[in-house]
Design an enzyme around this catalytic site. Structure first.
Site, mmCIF file in Angstrom:
data_model
loop_
_atom_site.group_PDB
_atom_site.id
_atom_site.type_symbol
_atom_site.label_atom_id
_atom_site.label_comp_id
_atom_site.label_asym_id
_atom_site.label_seq_id
_atom_site.Cartn_x
_atom_site.Cartn_y
_atom_site.Cartn_z
ATOM 1 N N ASP A 49 0.925 -1.300 -0.075
ATOM 2 C CA ASP A 49 -0.080 -0.077 0.040
ATOM 3 C C ASP A 49 0.867 1.286 0.066
ATOM 4 O O ASP A 49 1.765 1.300 0.964
ATOM 5 C CB ASP A 49 -0.944 -0.180 1.105
ATOM 6 C CG ASP A 49 -1.803 1.142 1.304
ATOM 7 O OD1 ASP A 49 -3.006 1.278 0.517
ATOM 8 O OD2 ASP A 49 -1.368 2.199 1.941
ATOM 9 N N TYR A 54 2.709 9.725 0.095
ATOM 10 C CA TYR A 54 3.824 9.008 1.241
ATOM 11 C C TYR A 54 5.196 9.115 0.511
ATOM 12 O O TYR A 54 6.215 8.583 1.476
ATOM 13 C CB TYR A 54 3.545 7.440 1.445
ATOM 14 C CG TYR A 54 2.085 7.244 1.888
ATOM 15 C CD1 TYR A 54 1.497 8.060 2.597
ATOM 16 C CD2 TYR A 54 1.554 5.824 1.583
ATOM 17 C CE1 TYR A 54 -0.053 7.909 2.928
ATOM 18 C CE2 TYR A 54 0.445 5.788 2.086
ATOM 19 C CZ TYR A 54 -0.408 6.503 2.983
ATOM 20 O OH TYR A 54 -1.673 6.022 3.335
ATOM 21 N N LYS A 83 -2.703 6.101 -4.208
ATOM 22 C CA LYS A 83 -3.745 6.935 -3.939
ATOM 23 C C LYS A 83 -3.736 8.298 -4.849
ATOM 24 O O LYS A 83 -2.624 8.747 -4.659
ATOM 25 C CB LYS A 83 -3.872 7.208 -2.419
ATOM 26 C CG LYS A 83 -4.035 5.825 -1.718
ATOM 27 C CD LYS A 83 -4.273 6.138 -0.376
ATOM 28 C CE LYS A 83 -3.916 4.683 0.664
ATOM 29 N NZ LYS A 83 -2.536 4.429 0.816
ATOM 30 N N HIS A 114 -7.614 9.595 -2.155
ATOM 31 C CA HIS A 114 -7.007 9.649 -0.548
ATOM 32 C C HIS A 114 -8.149 10.174 0.362
ATOM 33 O O HIS A 114 -8.050 10.049 1.462
ATOM 34 C CB HIS A 114 -5.636 10.124 -0.671
ATOM 35 C CG HIS A 114 -4.706 9.809 0.253
ATOM 36 N ND1 HIS A 114 -3.412 9.748 0.178
ATOM 37 C CD2 HIS A 114 -4.904 9.314 1.534
ATOM 38 C CE1 HIS A 114 -2.745 9.441 1.196
ATOM 39 N NE2 HIS A 114 -3.711 9.019 2.009
#
Ligand code: A2P
Length: 317
Positions: A49, A54, A83, A114
Site C-alpha cells: 500500500d 507518502y 492513492k 485519498h
C-alpha cells in the site's frame, strides 16, 4: 482462515490479499523501504500500500522490479494500491500515470481517492492554509477515476476516509462502484456502522494504521498499550500487534500494518493459522471508542468544504 482465506474478491472481480505492507512514514529512506519490501515478499506478503503523498512509490517500485527481474515474483502475483492526492483531484488520469512511472508498473490493482478533499497545487502539508482549499466536486473526480479503469491503468478504484453518507452520494452517480473504502480502523475505532454499510453495498473495507500508527505522527492512540488486548495476547502466546491484526481479519477487513523492521514485518504476517475466541471478541467489542485521526487539519470555518469535524465525517464520529 486457511491460505484460501488470505485473499477476498473485490466487486471489480480481482482478489485483494488480506495483509498488506503499509508504507506511510514521516522520514522516508528509500533503501529502508526497498529492504522492507524485499523482506515482506520473502515472508509472503503480496499486497503493498502506497500513495503519492507518502513518497514511497519510487522505492516500492524499485523493490518490486528487482524481485520480478530475479524471478521471485511475477506481476500478476502481487497487488499494489496507490492513492490520488487532493491536489490532483481534477486529473486522476495524469496523476495515476505519474504514480505508475514512479512505481515502474503498467497498472496498479487499486487506485483510491485519498481524502474527500480538493486542494490547490503546492498546498501546505499537513495543515493546509485557508487559501489552499478549493470547491469539491467528487462527481467529476470519480469520472476521472472511472477513466483510469477504462484506460487499463488500474484494475479497481475506490475511496479512502469516506463516511457512509459520502459513499451513498458517490453511488448515486457512479458508473463503476468503488471496490474499497480504506479507513482508520483498529480495536479503538471499530467502524461498525461503516462496515455494516459497506458490506450491504458490496464495498470491501481496508484498515489503515491498524496498529494505531507511529507514536510520533498523530500520537499514540493507545491501541498497542491497551490492557485488554495485552491480556488476550498473553493468553494466546501472541504479540499485541498480532492480536490486533487478527481481530481486523476476523472482522472481514484487510489490514495494512506499516513496518520497516524485519522481525516485525514477519511477525505481522503470522496471523493466519490461529484465531481469537468469541470471548476475546466480546471483550474487544466493549472497548471505549476514540478515533485517532479526526482530520481537524482539513476543517475550517471559511474555505474548507467542512466547517467542523462532524461535517467531515457526516456525524459518524
Ligand atoms: P516499525 O516500522 O519500526 O516496525 P500502523 O501500521 O498502525 O500505522 O503502525 C505503524 C507503527 O507501528 C510504526 O511505528 C511501526 O514501527 C510500528 N509497528 C509495526 N509493527 C509492529 C509490531 N509488530 N510491534 C510493534 N510495533 C510495530
Amino acid at each position: 482462515m486457511g491460505s484460501a482465506g488470505k485473499v477476498v474478491e473485490l466487486n471489480a472481480g480481482t482478489k485483494i490479499p488480506l495483509v498488506g505492507l503499509g508504507t506511510a512514514a514521516i522520514n522516508q529512506n528509500p533503501e529502508e523501504i526497498k529492504t522492507a519490501v524485499a523482506t515482506a515478499l520473502e515472508v509472503g506478503y503480496r499486497h503493498f500500500d502506497t500513495a503519492s503523498l507518502y513518497r514511497s512509490e519510487c522505492a516500492l517500485g524499485d523493490a518490486l522490479k528487482d524481485a520480478c527481474l530475479k524471478g521471485l515474483v511475477a506481476r500478476e502475483e502481487f497487488f499494489v494500491t496507490t492513492k490520488l492526492w487532493s491536489e490532483y483531484l481534477d486529473d486522476p488520469v495524469s496523476a495515476l500515470r505519474t504514480s505508475l512511472k514512479n512505481l515502474k508498473l503498467e497498472y496498479v490493482d487499486l487506485y483510491l481517492i485519498h481524502w474527500p478533499l480538493r486542494l490547490r497545487k503546492g498546498s501546505s502539508f499537513p495543515i493546509p492554509k485557508e487559501e489552499d482549499f478549493l470547491p469539491l466536486d467528487l462527481e467529476s473526480a470519480w469520472k476521472g477515476m472511472e477513466e483510469c479503469v477504462h484506460l487499463g491503468l488500474t484494475k479497481a478504484i475506490g475511496v479512502s476516509n469516506f463516511s457512509c453518507k459520502k459513499i451513498g452520494d458517490l453511488l448515486s452517480h457512479a458508473k463503476i462502484s468503488p471496490a474499497v473504502n480504506q479507513v482508520e480502523m483498529h480495536p479503538l475505532w471499530q467502524q461498525k456502522k461503516l462496515r455494516d454499510y459497506c458490506s450491504k453495498v458490496n464495498i470491501h473495507v481496508s484498515a489503515w494504521s491498524p496498529l494505531g500508527g507511529a507514536p510520533n505522527a498523530q500520537g499514540s492512540n493507545g491501541v498497542m498499550d491497551n490492557p485488554v488486548i495485552k491480556e488476550i495476547a498473553e493468553k494466546h502466546g501472541k504479540t499485541t500487534a498480532q492480536v490486533i491484526l487478527r481481530w481486523g481479519l476476523e472482522q472481514g477487513v484487510s489490514v495494512l500494518p506499516k513496518s520497516y523492521n524485519k522481525g516485525r514485518i514477519a511477525q505481522n504476517f503470522q496471523v493466519f493459522d490461529w484465531s481469537l475466541t468469541a470471548e476475546d471478541h466480546s471483550k474487544i467489542s466493549r472497548l471505549e471508542q476514540k478515533k485517532a485521526n479526526r482530520g481537524e487539519e482539513v476543517v475550517n470555518s471559511t474555505t474548507s468544504p467542512y466547517k467542523s469535524v462532524e461535517e467531515l465525517w457526516d456525524g459518524e464520529i
